[in-house]
Design a protein around this motif. Sequence first.
Motif: not given
Length: 389
Positions: A119-137
């Motif tokens: 996704x664009x969201x992952x590649x353009x936003x999350x990856x530069x922030x070094x965010x790969x995995x998400x836990x949603x509580x």
Amino acid sequence: MDLGMSAGTVTTDRMSEVTFLDALYDAAVNPSRWSSVMAMFADRIGGTSSLLTRFSIIDGGGSVIRSRGDPDAGEIYRECYADRNPLHRVEDPDRYISNWRLKILTDEDWMPKDALLRSEFHNDFLRPLDIHSHLMIRLALIGEECCVLNVHRPEARGQFDRGALALAAHYHQHLVRAFEMSRKLSAGGELCGHLASLFDGSGHGLFLLDRRSRVLRLNAAAETIARAADGLRIACARLTANSAENTRRLEALVAAATSDDPARRTGGSMALKTAERDRPLSVTVVPLRADGPEVFRGEPAALVCVTDLEAGIRLPEERIRELFGLTRAESRVAMALFEGARASEAADALGISVNTAKVHITRIFEKTGVNRQAELVALMMRTVGLAMD
């Protein structure tokens, strides 16, 4: 509990758990401390950054408390990526809300991992922030807004494994209870402000008790509840319930919140029903740190928060949604019924079909615990503080 993980992945020793729970319940009554508690929690389950979000499932808007990470990321997200986040995208809001439950999700529960990574969201936003995995509580659903604690991991740490999920589940109810207390004290959901002003200004009944249930302090709403003696009262300087059994339950919650052993201090909830009231009092008990704000110094204390839906508090439509967990569409139908409209008249006024209006009415009745329009109107009148015959 078998956490099923290698040593050093998470923090599980007893003293660190005591420290974390102590800080969590401190944040419940000192909401400005949530950011540091979120960092502690992320460390415990092997995460890095974390977000406490309250977002609309309709348009993705909302508010965020951030712990660690790029301080500019929030503004970039709001401006460019809020409407591109596949982890917040809901195609059918009404169905989503009707199926919503308090639970813990990973990004893989929400969507296939390979789809997220493309996704664009992952590649353009999350990856530069070094965010790969998400836990949603999940912590709360307030109308159309979801309150979620999000914890992230970089790619080097991999997905949240079974052990991390088990540990998150171990703390889930503590997180839910602390967040709900913060939300009530903050009178509207914004996590800010100082305990003293929140205590005195809250519309909820707040009692500060010692370990023997003696009342150390109470606010105006609590004084009104105690004076009415309908469910709770103060006898010999102690907070007691409407029956010996309920008093024992309340005392047990207070005892658990004020235990001499910090590792055993915990919160809890109960409902107090009486013959005179249509809806029970909702009672939540949380522990307070002995070395907390000046007014709370001394031996361990407990904060008791009492919510009374039958109190004469005038509330606008958005607060009706919050109190009963209605969607925006449901609250509009409820307000039409409150004004005396029948289902067909509400449908005409709101530009929806009669069948859709009837579906909303069914859900409104389920969420408010009534069976007829007259009962709904009476409940809403009590809620907004209008006089009744």
